[in-house]
Write a protein that holds these residues in place. Structure first.
Motif, PDB file in Angstrom:
ATOM      1  N   HIS B 177       0.852  -1.175   0.000  1.00  0.00           N
ATOM      2  CA  HIS B 177       0.000   0.000   0.000  1.00  0.00           C
ATOM      3  C   HIS B 177       0.897   1.237   0.000  1.00  0.00           C
ATOM      4  CE1 HIS B 177      -3.643  -2.245   1.988  1.00  0.00           C
ATOM      5  NE2 HIS B 177      -3.270  -2.777   0.850  1.00  0.00           N
ATOM      6  N   PRO B 178       1.221   1.773  -1.184  1.00  0.00           N
ATOM      7  CA  PRO B 178       2.150   2.911  -1.248  1.00  0.00           C
ATOM      8  C   PRO B 178       1.616   4.132  -0.491  1.00  0.00           C
ATOM      9  CG  PRO B 178       1.762   1.955  -3.427  1.00  0.00           C
ATOM     10  CD  PRO B 178       0.777   1.315  -2.503  1.00  0.00           C
ATOM     11  N   ASP B 179       2.550   4.910   0.027  1.00  0.00           N
ATOM     12  CA  ASP B 179       2.225   6.198   0.644  1.00  0.00           C
ATOM     13  C   ASP B 179       1.179   6.034   1.752  1.00  0.00           C
ATOM     14  OD1 ASP B 179       2.271   8.883   1.126  1.00  0.00           O
ATOM     15  OD2 ASP B 179       1.242   9.481  -0.725  1.00  0.00           O
ATOM     16  N   SER B 180       1.444   5.128   2.670  1.00  0.00           N
ATOM     17  CA  SER B 180       0.414   4.793   3.659  1.00  0.00           C
ATOM     18  C   SER B 180       0.895   4.982   5.091  1.00  0.00           C
ATOM     19  CB  SER B 180      -0.062   3.349   3.451  1.00  0.00           C
ATOM     20  OG  SER B 180       1.021   2.452   3.588  1.00  0.00           O
ATOM     21  N   LYS B 181       1.584   6.090   5.328  1.00  0.00           N
ATOM     22  CA  LYS B 181       2.005   6.359   6.707  1.00  0.00           C
ATOM     23  C   LYS B 181       0.798   6.863   7.500  1.00  0.00           C
ATOM     24  CE  LYS B 181       5.630   8.842   9.257  1.00  0.00           C
ATOM     25  NZ  LYS B 181       4.866   8.649  10.469  1.00  0.00           N
ATOM     26  N   PHE B 182       0.528   6.233   8.636  1.00  0.00           N
ATOM     27  CA  PHE B 182      -0.633   6.629   9.436  1.00  0.00           C
ATOM     28  C   PHE B 182      -0.245   7.666  10.484  1.00  0.00           C
ATOM     29  CE2 PHE B 182      -1.900   2.097   8.368  1.00  0.00           C
ATOM     30  CZ  PHE B 182      -2.671   2.496   7.288  1.00  0.00           C
ATOM     31  N   PRO B 183      -1.186   8.522  10.879  1.00  0.00           N
ATOM     32  CA  PRO B 183      -0.825   9.633  11.774  1.00  0.00           C
ATOM     33  C   PRO B 183      -0.515   9.227  13.211  1.00  0.00           C
ATOM     34  CG  PRO B 183      -3.174   9.681  11.268  1.00  0.00           C
ATOM     35  CD  PRO B 183      -2.564   8.634  10.389  1.00  0.00           C
ATOM     36  N   MET B 184      -0.995   8.078  13.664  1.00  0.00           N
ATOM     37  CA  MET B 184      -0.822   7.736  15.076  1.00  0.00           C
ATOM     38  C   MET B 184       0.007   6.463  15.224  1.00  0.00           C
ATOM     39  SD  MET B 184      -2.656  10.131  16.498  1.00  0.00           S
ATOM     40  CE  MET B 184      -3.063   9.594  18.151  1.00  0.00           C
ATOM     41  N   PRO B 185       0.740   6.328  16.360  1.00  0.00           N
ATOM     42  CA  PRO B 185       1.536   5.115  16.573  1.00  0.00           C
ATOM     43  C   PRO B 185       0.660   3.906  16.908  1.00  0.00           C
ATOM     44  CG  PRO B 185       1.640   6.532  18.499  1.00  0.00           C
ATOM     45  CD  PRO B 185       0.882   7.295  17.451  1.00  0.00           C
ATOM     46  N   ALA B 186       1.210   2.738  16.632  1.00  0.00           N
ATOM     47  CA  ALA B 186       0.476   1.497  16.895  1.00  0.00           C
ATOM     48  C   ALA B 186       0.295   1.271  18.393  1.00  0.00           C
ATOM     49  CB  ALA B 186       1.217   0.314  16.284  1.00  0.00           C
ATOM     50  N   HIS B 187      -0.649   0.407  18.741  1.00  0.00           N
ATOM     51  CA  HIS B 187      -0.847  -0.001  20.132  1.00  0.00           C
ATOM     52  C   HIS B 187       0.283  -0.931  20.567  1.00  0.00           C
ATOM     53  CE1 HIS B 187      -4.795   1.801  20.652  1.00  0.00           C
ATOM     54  NE2 HIS B 187      -5.099   1.398  19.434  1.00  0.00           N
ATOM     55  N   PRO B 188       0.505  -1.072  21.879  1.00  0.00           N
ATOM     56  CA  PRO B 188       1.570  -1.971  22.349  1.00  0.00           C
ATOM     57  C   PRO B 188       1.372  -3.394  21.819  1.00  0.00           C
ATOM     58  CG  PRO B 188       0.712  -0.649  24.163  1.00  0.00           C
ATOM     59  CD  PRO B 188      -0.180  -0.393  22.987  1.00  0.00           C
TER      60      PRO B 188
END
Lengths: 373, 594
Positions: B177-188
């Motif tokens: 999925h190109p260009d798919s940086k999400f705004p929030m960090p993942a859960h632990p």
């Protein structure tokens, strides 16, 4: 003691008085020839006197000896008296001290008595409250254990069936202790029994028909999808779930009588399990169950029995949270309900499990201040 | 006595303020467009409605206290046209309850996110060009697959905008999925998720944390809406649990507050829309009619209408309003109701093993976080030559395991074998998990077919007497063929993870379709967008070909979706923002946008 010392002094004075009296009684001298006779007489008298003096001397010695003895005794007595006096003084001091302590103790006792009286008063009040509370608890127990909708006969079947599905055994309490009967009764009385939130419009057509069927003038060669009771498509009876249970319980009892020779509740546990397994396998006919598919009714029995063991105690089952204790479910305790100090963010990624003491919704809501008082 | 109440005309009238209707509302209202929202349920207040009550499994899972009442409406189900469809009468065993109130079904979903990959937009052309038409017709007999009218790249800007609004978290999904940086960090990560990640990474796959919309941190989105972070206290599964801190993203707590704050959004709750009236000359929608809770009929005229009720209900509303051409499966003509599919659930094959890894199985964490997945075996990310199926699978591993006792499958366990002490003993200390039995079941894609559709039921009606939606749908065997093929690959992963007692299930029966006896939470299609008006209901903007001022949003628009790569909400969210642009274009210059 002083009387005895007085007596000894008086004795000494009496002996001295006797000696003085003897000297005063001596005769004066006369003529010689006659003096001789007089001398002789005097000698005789002297001898007599001498003898008397000797006697007196002897008596004096004896008296002196007695005086000495008495003096010794007196010394001893004085010493004893001193010792006794010392003891008396000590005793008096002790007595004074004890008297002081007694006064203090009496004062404390009076205070304690006051407190005791107060405490007794409080105890009496508390006992009164306890009696009231016990009475309330009894009422509540009666309410919790009272049947809202099930008949006595139905309740006997529900009770026996739920205890067959979840027996009280080596692994701990079962449906009986959890009050599953009362959970099912309470649910049947409420939305569950009344088809609350369900779609209740007709036509009522049973699932799993092979077809062709004709409904509302339309013929369907393929009949209806089979599906099963465990999802939303399952229930297609033209009755409420309460009525469904009524039919199911009566049919189960009749089946038990016809097949196993006794009402369901009267059967031995293995026979009851067999009868329920027969339902699960649709061994009885649907006709014999008054139109209810036996496996459908078994599903509800099983589902509601386990729900009564595992749902929150406020619904009438899972009493004492025995169901949750069995499965080690935590209820509302996410790690710190009882001050355990565990963090849910640690528990959720733990590699080894931690048993938590369960907490109920009632306990949780009470913590939020929702008490209904 | 019910009366008729006519309201002043609005610029825009949104029917249904669920996730997508709500998201459109913020785009319109903050652009100065006078917007009316008509919603059949309430506007839930998460702190007052959920904080003391969301842990009540009986009320939430079995009584569905926060979900759409089936007394109001339901739908009927059958597998094929020879059968009579019967209504879903009861909430039991559904993955989702129907939405009710602002935010709709996303009040109580799992929060699983994920975009559709580029291939999904061009399944037909890509498959035919790479493997040939004969391959496609063999893989999915009777298929009814159409390309999207736009590409993945066209949707990326809308994805990014929507991901900020809902706070999507995770790492990017390169390379697929190109260009798919999400705004929030993942859960632990959970230990199991981490092990899956490390193992599959070492095997050459491209694992990443599962994207979710459950807030991993507090944030303020681009609309100025303040969002609380997840508190990880469990009771979060997709069955029906709402979130007491509003961390479970939906329009009610991400977009609608800003719409209301703009002063341009008039929200009407407990209002049940039942008709769209059209002008016989222009075919434009002139007004919507709805009932209020007292039974009064309200009339709401407007310039543009956005149909945002639940997917089956959008189709139903259009059909009972006489808008569009209903699909005829005999002649394979008409478009409304055509190409409907659901999430899947076709029979699958599993690989199972035991790991020396314990866990707490009681509620903790959230519905979807902590897990990892990879997309190497999904879409057309591998060579399908000789496979006889399209698409692939994605297996997510390591989500927080906790769930309520309903998760013990009390209902599903009802069988003669489970009466008595043995079954009871098997549940002793069930929540203290000392080992992990990991079953990996690749579940394949469910492509549209000509035989699956939605229309009006001839027998059953809603509480007001209008026909219910009828779903005619059966699982097709594309997914089963995929599962049978890929399960051995997951067996190999289990071996590398160090599992013991590994077993590989027998291939599932792919020769006949299986039943669908529960509605899906993600019914797609039936209202498809497309470039060809003879094959689709709406153009690329979601504007109806047959009524220029009627737009639709939601999963019904999806021409082809891949149920194996996302929960489904995420792409539809991006589409809703795209649709909002179309609606604004229309209001600026009324007329067909294509």
């Amino acid at each position: 003691m002083s009387d005895r010392r007085q007596f000894i002094k008086l004795g000494v004075a009496a002996v001295g008085g006797a000696a003085v009296a003897t000297a005063v009684a001596f005769p004066t001298l006369g003529n010689h020839s006659s003096q001789d006779s007089q001398v002789s007489s005097l000698q005789s008298q002297l001898d007599a006197v001498t003898s008397k003096v000797a006697g007196l001397q002897s008596q004096l010695t004896a008296a002196n000896s007695q005086v000495t003895s008495l003096q010794g005794q007196l010394t001893t007595s004085g010493s004893q008296a001193t010792a006794l006096q010392s003891q008396i003084d000590a005793a008096k001091a002790n007595a004074a001290s004890l008297s002081s302590q007694l006064t203090s103790a009496q004062s404390q006792a009076a205070a304690l008595q006051t407190q005791l009286t107060t405490a007794n008063g409080q105890l009496a009040a508390a006992n009164g409250q306890l009696t009231t509370a016990n009475s309330n608890v009894n009422v509540l127990n009666q309410v919790a254990s009272a049947l809202l909708t099930l008949s006595q006969k139905e309740a006997a079947v529900v009770d026996a069936a739920s205890q067959t599905i979840i027996p009280t055994d080596a692994t701990g309490p079962g449906a009986k202790e959890a009050g599953v009967l009362f959970f099912i009764d309470k649910m049947l009385h409420g939305d569950y029994g009344k088809n609350g939130n369900m779609y209740n419009k007709g036509p009522f057509v049973q699932r799993g028909q092979t077809g062709p069927i004709t409904v509302g003038g339309i013929t369907y060669p393929g009949g209806t999808m089979a599906g099963n009771m465990s999802n939303g498509y399952g229930f297609h009876y033209a009755m409420t779930i309460r009525q469904f249970w009524r039919v199911g319980l009566e049919s189960l009892d009749n089946y038990a009588l016809a097949t196993y020779g006794g009402s369901f509740a009267s059967l031995a546990s293995d026979k009851r399990a067999q009868a329920l397994a027969d339902l699960a396998g649709n061994k009885p006919t649907t006709a014999s169950f008054n139109g209810v598919i036996p496996a459908d009714f078994f599903f509800e029995l099983f589902f509601m029995t386990w729900s009564g063991f595992q749902m929150d105690p406020m619904y009438g089952g899972n009493r004492g949270m025995v169901g949750w204790i069995h499965t080690a479910f935590n209820g509302l305790n996410t790690g710190n309900f009882y001050g355990e100090g565990l963090k849910v963010t640690d528990l959720m990624v733990a590699k080894t499990p931690t048993r938590l003491k369960p907490a109920s919704l009632q306990q949780f809501q009470a913590k939020l201040g929702i008490t209904g008082q | 006595m019910s009366t008729v109440i006519t309201h002043p005309a609005a610029d825009a009238v949104i029917l249904g303020i669920g996730p997508m209707g709500g998201d459109v509302s913020v785009k319109l209202a903050t652009a100065g467009i006078k917007t009316v929202g008509i919603e059949r349920g309430p506007y839930w207040d998460y702190s007052l409605d959920y904080s003391h009550a969301k842990y009540d499994e009986w009320a939430i899972i079995y009584a569905h206290r926060f979900d759409g009442p089936l007394t109001q409406h339901t739908m009927t189900l059958r597998n094929d046209r020879t059968q009579m469809a019967l209504p879903v009468r009861r909430y039991l065993g559904q993955a989702h309850g129907h939405g009710y109130g602002v935010g709709g079904a996303t009040q109580h979903y799992g929060g699983q996110m994920g975009r559709y990959g580029p291939w999904v937009h061009q399944v037909l052309s890509s498959t035919v060009s790479r493997y040939g038409q004969a391959y496609l017709d063999s893989a999915v007999p009777n298929n009814d697959i159409q390309d999207w009218p736009y590409t993945y790249n066209d949707l990326v800007p809308y994805y990014k905008d929507w991901e900020m609004a809902w706070g999507v978290n995770g790492t990017d999904q390169q390379p697929f999925h190109p260009d798919s940086k999400f705004p929030m960090p993942a859960h632990p990560a959970t230990p199991l998720g981490q092990l899956y990640n490390d193992t599959t990474l070492a095997m050459g796959y491209h694992p990443h944390p599962i994207p979710t919309s459950l807030a991993s941190q507090p944030f303020v989105n681009q609309f100025g809406v303040q969002v609380n972070a997840c508190v990880y206290d469990g009771w979060c599964s997709c069955n029906a649990f709402p979130c007491e801190v509003g961390a479970k993203a939906n329009s009610a707590y991400r977009t609608v507050p800003a719409a209301i704050k703009s002063g341009n959004f008039d929200l009407r709750t407990y209002s049940y829309v039942f008709r769209l009236d059209t002008d016989p000359v222009t075919n434009k929608v002139t007004q919507a009619r709805y009932y209020d809770a007292a039974g009064n009929v309200h009339i709401q005229p407007g310039k543009v209408f956005i149909n945002a009720v639940q997917a089956h209900q959008i189709i139903r509303l259009m059909m009972i309003s006489g808008i569009g051409s209903n699909y005829n499966p005999v002649t394979v003509s008409g478009t409304l109701g055509r190409g409907a599919v659901q999430t899947g659930g076709s029979p699958s094959r599993s690989a199972t093993g035991t790991l020396a890894l314990g866990a707490n199985a009681y509620p903790a964490g959230n519905g979807q976080g902590g897990a990892f997945q990879f997309l190497d075996l999904a879409d057309d990310n591998f060579d399908h030559t000789g496979k006889d199926y399209i698409g692939g699978s994605r297996v997510t591993v390591g989500a927080y395991v906790g769930s309520g006792p309903g998760g013990l499958s009390m209902a599903g366990a009802a069988s003669a074998n489970n009466i008595g002490s043995a079954y009871k003993a098997s549940l002793k200390d069930r929540y203290l998990q000392t080992t992990t039995v990991l079953s990996l079941s690749p579940s394949g894609m469910f492509p549209p077919r000509k035989s699956d559709f939605i229309d009006l039921d001839p027998h059953y009606t809603d509480m007001y007497g209008d026909p219910l939606a009828r779903q005619t749908m059966a699982n097709n065997n594309n997914g089963t063929k995929c599962s049978n093929d890929q399960a051995p690959l997951y067996q190999a992963i289990l071996q590398k993870m160090g599992a013991t007692n590994i077993t590989l299930g027998a291939p599932a029966d792919a020769t006949k379709p299986s039943q669908i006896t529960s509605w899906s939470n993600h019914t797609r299609g039936g209202l498809r967008i497309g470039a060809d008006k003879t094959l689709s209901v709406n153009n690329k903007w979601g504007e109806a070909w047959t009524a220029e001022n009627l737009f639709a949003v939601g999963e019904g628009l999806v021409p082809v979706g891949d149920n194996t790569t996302t929960g489904g909400t995420h792409p539809v969210g991006a589409m809703a923002f795209l649709n909002a642009d179309g609606i604004k274009k229309y209001l600026a210059s009324p007329g067909p946008l294509v």
